[in-house]
Design a protein around this motif. Sequence first.
Motif, PDB file in Angstrom:
ATOM      1  N   LEU A 176       0.841  -1.198   0.000  1.00 20.17           N
ATOM      2  CA  LEU A 176       0.000   0.000   0.000  1.00 20.17           C
ATOM      3  C   LEU A 176       0.880   1.254   0.000  1.00 20.17           C
ATOM      4  CD1 LEU A 176      -2.915   1.104   0.248  1.00 20.17           C
ATOM      5  CD2 LEU A 176      -2.570   1.113   2.721  1.00 20.17           C
ATOM      6  N   THR A 177       1.893   1.240   0.852  1.00 17.51           N
ATOM      7  CA  THR A 177       2.801   2.388   0.950  1.00 17.51           C
ATOM      8  C   THR A 177       3.455   2.661  -0.393  1.00 17.51           C
ATOM      9  OG1 THR A 177       3.240   1.672   3.198  1.00 17.51           O
ATOM     10  CG2 THR A 177       4.708   3.349   2.289  1.00 17.51           C
ATOM     11  N   PHE A 178       3.864   1.591  -1.037  1.00 14.99           N
ATOM     12  CA  PHE A 178       4.519   1.763  -2.327  1.00 14.99           C
ATOM     13  C   PHE A 178       3.581   2.458  -3.316  1.00 14.99           C
ATOM     14  CE2 PHE A 178       5.512   0.154  -6.620  1.00 14.99           C
ATOM     15  CZ  PHE A 178       6.774   0.713  -6.746  1.00 14.99           C
ATOM     16  N   ALA A 179       2.343   2.015  -3.314  1.00  8.53           N
ATOM     17  CA  ALA A 179       1.377   2.625  -4.233  1.00  8.53           C
ATOM     18  C   ALA A 179       1.234   4.117  -3.939  1.00  8.53           C
ATOM     19  CB  ALA A 179       0.031   1.924  -4.112  1.00  8.53           C
ATOM     20  N   ILE A 180       1.099   4.429  -2.660  1.00  6.51           N
ATOM     21  CA  ILE A 180       0.926   5.849  -2.303  1.00  6.51           C
ATOM     22  C   ILE A 180       2.176   6.649  -2.667  1.00  6.51           C
ATOM     23  CG2 ILE A 180       0.516   7.440  -0.399  1.00  6.51           C
ATOM     24  CD1 ILE A 180      -1.141   5.239   0.906  1.00  6.51           C
ATOM     25  N   ALA A 181       3.341   6.035  -2.476  1.00  9.19           N
ATOM     26  CA  ALA A 181       4.590   6.728  -2.811  1.00  9.19           C
ATOM     27  C   ALA A 181       4.595   7.119  -4.277  1.00  9.19           C
ATOM     28  CB  ALA A 181       5.783   5.828  -2.506  1.00  9.19           C
ATOM     29  N   MET A 182       4.063   6.226  -5.110  1.00  4.00           N
ATOM     30  CA  MET A 182       4.073   6.536  -6.531  1.00  4.00           C
ATOM     31  C   MET A 182       3.061   7.629  -6.856  1.00  4.00           C
ATOM     32  SD  MET A 182       6.530   4.899  -7.759  1.00  4.00           S
ATOM     33  CE  MET A 182       7.402   4.918  -6.204  1.00  4.00           C
ATOM     34  N   VAL A 183       1.936   7.624  -6.151  1.00 10.04           N
ATOM     35  CA  VAL A 183       0.960   8.702  -6.343  1.00 10.04           C
ATOM     36  C   VAL A 183       1.593  10.041  -5.961  1.00 10.04           C
ATOM     37  CG1 VAL A 183      -1.219   9.669  -5.539  1.00 10.04           C
ATOM     38  CG2 VAL A 183      -1.041   7.221  -5.988  1.00 10.04           C
ATOM     39  N   TRP A 184       2.280  10.015  -4.837  1.00  8.91           N
ATOM     40  CA  TRP A 184       2.942  11.242  -4.361  1.00  8.91           C
ATOM     41  C   TRP A 184       3.955  11.726  -5.386  1.00  8.91           C
ATOM     42  CZ3 TRP A 184       8.074  12.350  -3.055  1.00  8.91           C
ATOM     43  CH2 TRP A 184       8.269  13.551  -2.358  1.00  8.91           C
ATOM     44  N   THR A 185       4.716  10.790  -5.922  1.00 14.31           N
ATOM     45  CA  THR A 185       5.728  11.135  -6.911  1.00 14.31           C
ATOM     46  C   THR A 185       5.059  11.760  -8.142  1.00 14.31           C
ATOM     47  OG1 THR A 185       7.066   9.298  -6.153  1.00 14.31           O
ATOM     48  CG2 THR A 185       7.610  10.204  -8.317  1.00 14.31           C
ATOM     49  N   TYR A 186       3.962  11.153  -8.522  1.00 13.44           N
ATOM     50  CA  TYR A 186       3.237  11.671  -9.673  1.00 13.44           C
ATOM     51  C   TYR A 186       2.748  13.105  -9.409  1.00 13.44           C
ATOM     52  CZ  TYR A 186      -0.755  12.476 -12.735  1.00 13.44           C
ATOM     53  OH  TYR A 186      -1.635  13.036 -13.598  1.00 13.44           O
ATOM     54  N   LEU A 187       2.183  13.306  -8.227  1.00 18.36           N
ATOM     55  CA  LEU A 187       1.657  14.638  -7.920  1.00 18.36           C
ATOM     56  C   LEU A 187       2.781  15.676  -7.859  1.00 18.36           C
ATOM     57  CD1 LEU A 187      -1.130  13.713  -5.398  1.00 18.36           C
ATOM     58  CD2 LEU A 187      -1.441  14.887  -7.582  1.00 18.36           C
ATOM     59  N   ASN A 188       3.935  15.263  -7.395  1.00 12.48           N
ATOM     60  CA  ASN A 188       5.099  16.142  -7.419  1.00 12.48           C
ATOM     61  C   ASN A 188       5.391  16.564  -8.839  1.00 12.48           C
ATOM     62  OD1 ASN A 188       6.475  17.042  -5.201  1.00 12.48           O
ATOM     63  ND2 ASN A 188       7.424  15.068  -4.787  1.00 12.48           N
ATOM     64  N   ALA A 189       5.426  15.579  -9.714  1.00 10.62           N
ATOM     65  CA  ALA A 189       5.727  15.862 -11.108  1.00 10.62           C
ATOM     66  C   ALA A 189       4.680  16.809 -11.693  1.00 10.62           C
ATOM     67  CB  ALA A 189       5.773  14.564 -11.904  1.00 10.62           C
ATOM     68  N   VAL A 190       3.426  16.579 -11.325  1.00 10.35           N
ATOM     69  CA  VAL A 190       2.356  17.460 -11.795  1.00 10.35           C
ATOM     70  C   VAL A 190       2.628  18.889 -11.355  1.00 10.35           C
ATOM     71  CG1 VAL A 190      -0.067  18.062 -11.460  1.00 10.35           C
ATOM     72  CG2 VAL A 190       0.580  15.685 -11.912  1.00 10.35           C
ATOM     73  N   GLU A 191       3.023  19.029 -10.089  1.00  6.31           N
ATOM     74  CA  GLU A 191       3.252  20.374  -9.578  1.00  6.31           C
ATOM     75  C   GLU A 191       4.403  21.045 -10.318  1.00  6.31           C
ATOM     76  OE1 GLU A 191       4.423  20.809  -5.418  1.00  6.31           O
ATOM     77  OE2 GLU A 191       5.236  22.734  -6.089  1.00  6.31           O
ATOM     78  N   PHE A 192       5.490  20.319 -10.470  1.00  5.72           N
ATOM     79  CA  PHE A 192       6.637  20.928 -11.150  1.00  5.72           C
ATOM     80  C   PHE A 192       6.273  21.313 -12.577  1.00  5.72           C
ATOM     81  CE2 PHE A 192       9.378  17.921  -8.392  1.00  5.72           C
ATOM     82  CZ  PHE A 192       9.073  18.683  -7.283  1.00  5.72           C
ATOM     83  N   ALA A 193       5.575  20.420 -13.249  1.00  3.33           N
ATOM     84  CA  ALA A 193       5.221  20.698 -14.628  1.00  3.33           C
ATOM     85  C   ALA A 193       4.297  21.905 -14.713  1.00  3.33           C
ATOM     86  CB  ALA A 193       4.551  19.472 -15.254  1.00  3.33           C
ATOM     87  N   ALA A 194       3.332  21.954 -13.810  1.00  8.07           N
ATOM     88  CA  ALA A 194       2.378  23.066 -13.841  1.00  8.07           C
ATOM     89  C   ALA A 194       3.111  24.381 -13.624  1.00  8.07           C
ATOM     90  CB  ALA A 194       1.309  22.867 -12.770  1.00  8.07           C
ATOM     91  N   VAL A 195       4.045  24.399 -12.661  1.00  6.19           N
ATOM     92  CA  VAL A 195       4.802  25.621 -12.399  1.00  6.19           C
ATOM     93  C   VAL A 195       5.647  25.965 -13.615  1.00  6.19           C
ATOM     94  CG1 VAL A 195       6.673  26.588 -11.029  1.00  6.19           C
ATOM     95  CG2 VAL A 195       4.823  25.344  -9.908  1.00  6.19           C
TER      96      VAL A 195
END
Lengths: 732, 284, 454
Positions: free
Chosen positions: C291-310
Amino acid sequence: MIDSGIDRRDFLKVLGWSGAAVALSGCGNTSVEDGKETVVSYVEANDYMIPGIGVYYNSTCAQCDAGCSINGRVREGRVLKLEGNPDSGINKGKLCGLGQAGVQHHYNPDRVREPILRNGNKGETITWDKAYALIAEKLTGVKGEEIAFLSGGVSGHLKALLGNYLESIGTKNHFVYEALAPVGVRAANLKSYGVALPRYRLDKAKVVLSFGADFLGSWISPVHFSQQYAQFRKGMDGQRGVLIQVESKMSLTGANADRWLVVKPGTEGVLALGIINALGTTSGEIAELVKPYDHAHVTKETGVSASQIDKIAALLKLRSPSLILAGSAVEGYAHGAQNAAAINLLNHVLGNVGKTIEAPSNVPFPQLAPIVGSTASLKSLNDGLVAGQYKVLFNFAANPVFTAPGAFKFKDNMAKVGFKVAFAHYMDETAMQADLVLPLDSALEDWGTQVPEYLADGMQLNIQQPLMEKLHANTRSMGDILLTLLKQRRADEYKNFEDYYAYLRGSLLQNKGALGAGGSDDDNFWNEALTRGVLKISSSSATLADKAATSGLQLPKAETADAKFPMHFIPGVTASLRDGRHANQPWLQESPDPLTTIVWDSWVEIHPKKALELGIVDGDVVEVTSKSGSIKAQAYLFPGIHPDAVSVPLGRGHEAMGRYAKGYGVNPFGILDAIFDKETGELALHETRVSIKKTGARVLIVKDEGAAGGMQMGRRIALRKTTDQVDLSEEV
Amino acid sequence: MSVSNLLENWSQFRHTHPVDDKPHDPYKWAMSIDLDACTGCNACSIACYAENNIPVVGKERFQHGQQMHWMRIERYWDEDGREFADQGAQFLPMMCQQCEAAPCETVCPVAATNHTADGLNSQVYNRCVGSRYCSANCPFKVRYFNWYDYPTDDAVWPAEMSQQLNPDVTVRSKGVMEKCTFCVQRLTAAKSVAKSEGRIVREGEVQTACQQSCPTGAISFGNLVNPESRVHKQWQAQQVEIDKDKQTKDEKEEGSELRGYRIFEDMRPYPSVMYLERVRESAV
Amino acid sequence: MKDIREDIAWVKINQDVMKSLENPRKLYWVILFCAICAFGVGVSCEIYQYRTGMGVANLNNPQVWGLYIATFIFWIGMSHSGTLLSAILHLMHADWRKPIYRFAEAMTTFSLMTAGLFVLVHIGRLWQFYYSLPYPNERGIWPNFQSPLLWDAMAIFTYLSSSILFLFVGMIPDLAIARDNMADGWRRKLYTLLALGWEGTDRQWRNFRVTYLTIACFLIPLAVSVHSIVASDFAMSQAPGWHVTSFPPYFVAGALYSGCAAIITLFIILRYTFRFEEYMTKSILKKIVRLTFAIAMVWTYLNAVEFAAVWYSHDEASKAVLIQKATGTYAPFWWGMIFCGSVVPLVFAFERFQTNIPVLFATSLLLNLGMWLERWMIIAPTFSHGLYPWTWDHDQWPSMVQWGMVFGSFGWFTLLFMIFCKVFPSVSMYEVKEMVYHRTLHLKKSEAAEQGAH
Ligand SMILES: Nc1nc2c(c(=O)[nH]1)N[C@H]1C(S)=C(S)[C@@H](COP(=O)(O)OP(=O)(O)OC[C@H]3O[C@@H](n4cnc5c(=O)[nH]c(N)nc54)[C@H](O)[C@@H]3O)O[C@H]1N2
Ligand SMILES: Nc1nc2c(c(=O)[nH]1)N[C@H]1C(S)=C(S)[C@@H](COP(=O)(O)OP(=O)(O)OC[C@H]3O[C@@H](n4cnc5c(=O)[nH]c(N)nc54)[C@H](O)[C@@H]3O)O[C@H]1N2
Ligand code: SF4
Ligand code: SF4
Ligand code: SF4
Ligand code: SF4
Ligand code: SF4
């Protein structure tokens, strides 16, 4: 703002001159219960004190010599804030930061409060009677020639009293010392215009070409000039005045120039002659003089490009009248007065004399006219000290142990004097060397009159009056001290003057007629004078000459750099710290230097190019060494300095004086070489050569500017246009 | 105290400033600062210390960035990489811009910083809990927090020095936020006098301390809704309107001879301070 | 691998769990002692700061927020997994939740209480903190309902009280067991009081189930909203680096992430100190790890979203902050966050590490370090490199007082948690019994099926 219903007489009486002492209790120190203070009933409040309401009294700013008139806000018997007196033509209601900090001089916690008899490092509090007796005793049997009196510049009635006292003790050895006085400029002006300080009219000029005159910061009368500057910028007929500043280290004025021209230190005069040459409008002896100053020569000497010289010449031809200023940066050389004279010649050539250079007023009472100071004067005192000539030394309003160039070794020489008296506000460096320290009233507690050297708006006598009761019971007015000392000698002549106030009032009333109030009643006249704070006196104008002072004008050739001390050293003069006498006022310490934004410390300004060469970065502690000494301070990379020069501001580096001054920064006076202007004998402040070396230490610079270092990083914050993009005539 | 009271006042308490149906009347305090006149001399900043009981924090605290100057003079250099600063520096006096839609106000959890009827961003020291959210959200970073208890600090106001304090202005204790108030104590006094005489404050009757000291007269201050006021005339001449986020000048940057602008206008804080661009001679 | 042995006797379950209230391993006392010391450090720092002024934290104008707010978000985030997961898994009838949800819920409660302390030590006038609460008062003054900080205060109070309720309600049957098995003494009195007269009647069980379910349903949106609101503190502001639309989901993901990582850490500690090897099995651990691994990947994805959006926005100031984060003074910490948050969890992708206790322990600590860095990297760079260049300050560094309080908060949390586990059953006895029962049923069914096939 001034309530005319106030009975001034009562006010004055209470201020300590009738003996009816009324203690006004200020907020914050009520000690009614233990009987230390008297309770004042607001039901029967004195009429100058309106609870909850600020009342305003005029007086004179004593923070520098410009003679601005202050308007002090007083509430519940305490002075709170100094504002400008709109009635004075000098400052017209405005006041600089230094002037405003006057309240911190008054309330300073480090003021000397009792007469102190010092013995080595020990001090013993004594009574005034004992102090006076001691002076009388020490003067007994001492010849006039063996007494020296050192003071800062003085004017008005204090000067008269001082002169009388010196006469009474039979000495002619009055040394008047100001560390930063325009001595070379005065000498050159006398030759060029026939007066030492003409009235400069920036407001009438279309172009101001200033050679190192920091008129917005520290030069002569900055508040007055700033007001003129504002008008000059608004311009006439919508044509905005153009300011070109020529100097080797950017001053506040330089920072406001349309064009800031960096020149090799000491070559300002060469540039001036080069501009005259480029103007090509002269003939006769002037043409002869400037002939060698063609573009190639001038560019080589000064570093200013030919096209730049032509641009300036073209502008000066196009827009007239202009005003050429020779300021303090040009006079600090062995050829300082010559430098200034060469610059003054431009005004003659451009026909500015009489237009933007005006005749000053004469001072109708020579007894009250200011005696101006110089370092040359200190030098002659110092020579006497070396020769062991003096047995008694008085010091007032000067701090030579701090400000004398290191090469003078003034502190050591002073030690040779048997009995040294310092009249002091603080235990400053000089007071620390004295045997007897006599505490003075603050400028806001004292009476006085003053005639500024630069009469910006015609002849005026400035009135200084106490804005509140004395803070400390045992400080004294310098006037009262002199009067008491005079009574020791000439009791009869002075017996009618109970105190300095009586002397002052009597003296002014006696000359009522000359002061332009012949017919009026004594009390009315006096109250009016105090209410207005200045007495405007009609007087004749001095005669202005417009001389082509070319004879003997000779500028030295650029010399080859000294391998051991390759850099020029420029002592920086800042608007708030000047020569350091007000360094114990915390507002001034914490007010960022306008150009570097550094606070509470000294720094070494160095051009980024030079810094790169030497591997120096911001905050590196560097050692600046001259023949006469060395100092260590943090480097600040500064785009406003000649790459062959470094600059350290004056005023900091106190070893005594008080909690806000002591231990902050370094004192560049200490490394100045004893080189003098050939013509005036004045210390050449900018002639010291130094070497700089990294020490290896690095500190975090304490400054207001953030990590962006004064860049806007693409944000639209401070915007700018060029003159062809605006229409000032349409503006309000 | 009641909830109904709260609900009733809610629309009053927070409405967008400025709004057409609630124009500032009879006062809207505003300023204009001429950057071409300002010489960077710092007189205004010291005047503000004197008038508003601002503590001097000392070297060490200054080093830590805890200085309290409500009015700071910023000095900018040209950014085109020239060897010398041969066009001089550019100075900018910066203090609270008294934003009409102040970003600091909306975020304060206790409503300690508020908009007043005469268009000031007020700071209520007694109410402030010191969350510093307002400072985090102020685009101009002109809010200063009392990191220490300066009134009891003997290095700041030793016994004698404290006698200089202006009794019309609070001495702030530790843990509260402060900032330029447009010298509200002076405004209040002037309004009170005017009110007792049944009129509004006249132009020139009240000055802020910084304006009063400024040797070049770079600062104008007054009542923007009074057509007689210099500030009103200046804003009008520069065609700067308080409730617009784009002024005439921005619309035609090239051809415009206007100098008036407000900083960060595109973020829509609607500042009450208009700056006039610095001018440089094109002929030299 | 089984989640739990199906042949554990119910009595043994009672005994094993009740034993954890009596004599844990020595390590327990060591941890408790360290926690008290760490808490002592934090308290001393606060006393010093309270008396001297916030300045000793070495914050400045405009760098007005520091580790206090960063660590506040960290603890709020930490609180998310416990209650939220417990509630979701409860609704999903995920059996494996049963042995671990109790301590996870306790973790939520205590991390919320820790987070709350950071609000208090952060504000300049701690003694006036109640101004930010909407209480009726004579002066008719209310807090500013427009401020995200106020929403924050209300959300956290609600979440804390609901979490405590959830924890408590779920514990009632176990408290009754403890009451019935405990010798006379203060503890027994306490359990008697808290068990609320639980007799295990049908009616009580029915009411209990409904109540528990209701709270669980209520908690899920609440928990999501809490961290979204914390995100609003930033997203609603104008500061570059904060003014980001994806912040609320990003915060929630980060919260779940750090919460799961913390569950792994505490799982391992409890399993050892209280000898819960039978109940906290490696099989359950494996599920949490996945479960943690899955969430870690979601978090990573959201990070990427933020950087890209900025990066693709027109907001130069925000871009500058992002560049500053990656290249400026804070770069080591920012890259540390990326490494700990996005690279380290890749360990979890390998089956052989999914049950390797030493590796999981170390990894889970690194993940939480990464999540703490994430919060700090939200706070500091925006202040030191914000909209207004004149006030940039790249040298700002938190003082020992700030670090001391961050350190102390771990002590405070551990102290509360360890005391809880010693005083209350940290494994749910009645639910483990259900789990064992379900497994035996399941077993019987499959056995029957097997037999039928023959
Ligand atoms: N006609 C008329 N009479 C009235 C009123 C009215 O409106 N009209 N108002 C009434 C009211 S509301 C009041 S409160 C009373 C007030 O009547 P009082 O209490 O008599 O008040 P004050 O007249 O101010 O006198 C207080 C005294 O305390 C002294 N004092 C000040 N500070 C200190 C201190 O620190 N220590 C000590 N020991 N003494 C100190 C002051 O100098 C002063 O003499 O008057 C009442 N009387
Ligand atoms: N300068 C100064 N200030 C002081 C004091 C002082 O001695 N000097 N004393 C302080 C003290 S102790 C006090 S108690 C306060 C008192 O302060 P206030 O309460 O302001 O006292 P007053 O000015 O006596 O009265 C207030 C108003 O009430 C009006 N009034 C009279 N009767 C009535 C009535 O029946 N109904 C209504 N609606 N109005 C009425 C009066 O006309 C007056 O305008 O002042 C304090 N402030
Ligand atoms: S220039 Fe400033 S310090 Fe000098 S007299 Fe004027 S106000 Fe005072
Ligand atoms: S006093 Fe006036 S000229 Fe000086 S810095 Fe302030 S605004 Fe500028
Ligand atoms: S400038 Fe800053 S402090 Fe002032 S009103 Fe605007 S947002 Fe608030
Ligand atoms: S510091 Fe004070 S004024 Fe600012 S947001 Fe917090 S409570 Fe409001
Ligand atoms: S308006 Fe008043 S408070 Fe504001 S900067 Fe000027 S002097 Fe200071």
